[in-house]
Scaffold this active site. Structure first.
Site, mmCIF file in Angstrom:
data_model
loop_
_atom_site.group_PDB
_atom_site.id
_atom_site.type_symbol
_atom_site.label_atom_id
_atom_site.label_comp_id
_atom_site.label_asym_id
_atom_site.label_seq_id
_atom_site.Cartn_x
_atom_site.Cartn_y
_atom_site.Cartn_z
ATOM 1 N N CYS A 2 0.888 -1.170 0.000
ATOM 2 C CA CYS A 2 0.000 0.000 0.000
ATOM 3 C C CYS A 2 0.917 1.209 0.000
ATOM 4 C CB CYS A 2 -0.914 -0.014 1.222
ATOM 5 S SG CYS A 2 -1.969 1.455 1.330
ATOM 6 N N GLU A 105 -3.781 1.330 -5.829
ATOM 7 C CA GLU A 105 -2.907 0.239 -6.231
ATOM 8 C C GLU A 105 -2.745 0.294 -7.744
ATOM 9 O OE1 GLU A 105 -0.932 -1.406 -4.727
ATOM 10 O OE2 GLU A 105 -1.622 -1.923 -2.714
#
Length: 224
Positions: A2, A105
């Protein structure tokens, strides 16, 4: 992993079950492209006090010799938290919870890596993510009160369609329990977390630059 996320002011009382902290959450700056080495609002507990503090993203244990250390510790793999020296002490005694409006992402595509934005199915909800924190390191001069890392796990559900890893999510009612597990059996707790209802959609590639930070970054674009 992340590597980018968003934070916005949290103003609804039902989103903040800590009445004394509601003013602090309402004053969170709107950030649409938070990246490692920047500061973010993070919920921690010291003794009996639960506080929303500004922390540097990239865990800096006291023995770190350079600020670049945090470039390798902005994420912490759940599977090895109790093994890696960088995370071991914080995993035992300093748990954190990071409020997010959403996170990004990247997925390979014919035109290069395409960014996707993942947010709660209901846009006014808060994503709570499990993390670790360390006290202020003397090398950090960004006005932060310490540093933090986001705990990740193998992706499942919608996040797995974009990336192989995802943050470890907490339900709001679980946040206090996680913060208070500093000396408890933390790994079993993390292994039983559930996935929140999420939406995922492609967004403009200008998020890649890291210099843009505006609400347009989280607007969906046509499917790629």
């Amino acid at each position: 992993m992340c590597g980018r996320f968003t934070q916005v002011p949290i103003t609804l009382p039902e989103q903040v079950p800590w009445p004394a902290l509601r003013a602090d959450f309402a004053l969170l700056p709107a950030r649409y492209n938070l990246a490692p080495s920047q500061t973010a609002g993070v919920l921690i507990r010291e003794g009996k006090d639960t506080r929303l503090v500004k922390l540097h993203w990239g865990l800096m244990p006291f023995w770190a010799k350079q600020t670049t250390f945090g470039q390798h510790t902005f994420n912490a793999r759940m599977e090895s938290l109790d093994e890696k020296p960088a995370f071991r002490a914080a995993f035992k005694s300093r748990h954190a919870a990071i409020p997010m409006a959403g996170y990004y992402e990247w997925k390979p595509s014919a035109g290069g890596k395409q960014p996707y934005y993942l947010r709660p199915e209901h846009p006014h909800e808060v994503l709570w993510v499990a993390g670790l924190w360390e006290p202020k390191h003397p090398l950090l001069t960004d006005g932060s009160e310490g540093s933090f890392s986001i705990i990740t796990q193998a992706a499942e559900g919608i996040p797995a369609e974009v990336h192989s890893r995802m943050p470890v999510f907490l339900e709001q009612r679980e946040v206090d329990g996680w913060l208070g597990l500093g000396l408890g059996p933390s790994k079993p707790f993390l292994l039983t977390r559930s996935l929140p209802a999420l939406k995922c959609f492609p967004v403009a590639k200008r998020v890649n630059k890291g210099v843009d930070d505006d609400a347009g970054l989280i607007e969906p674009i046509p499917p790629v």
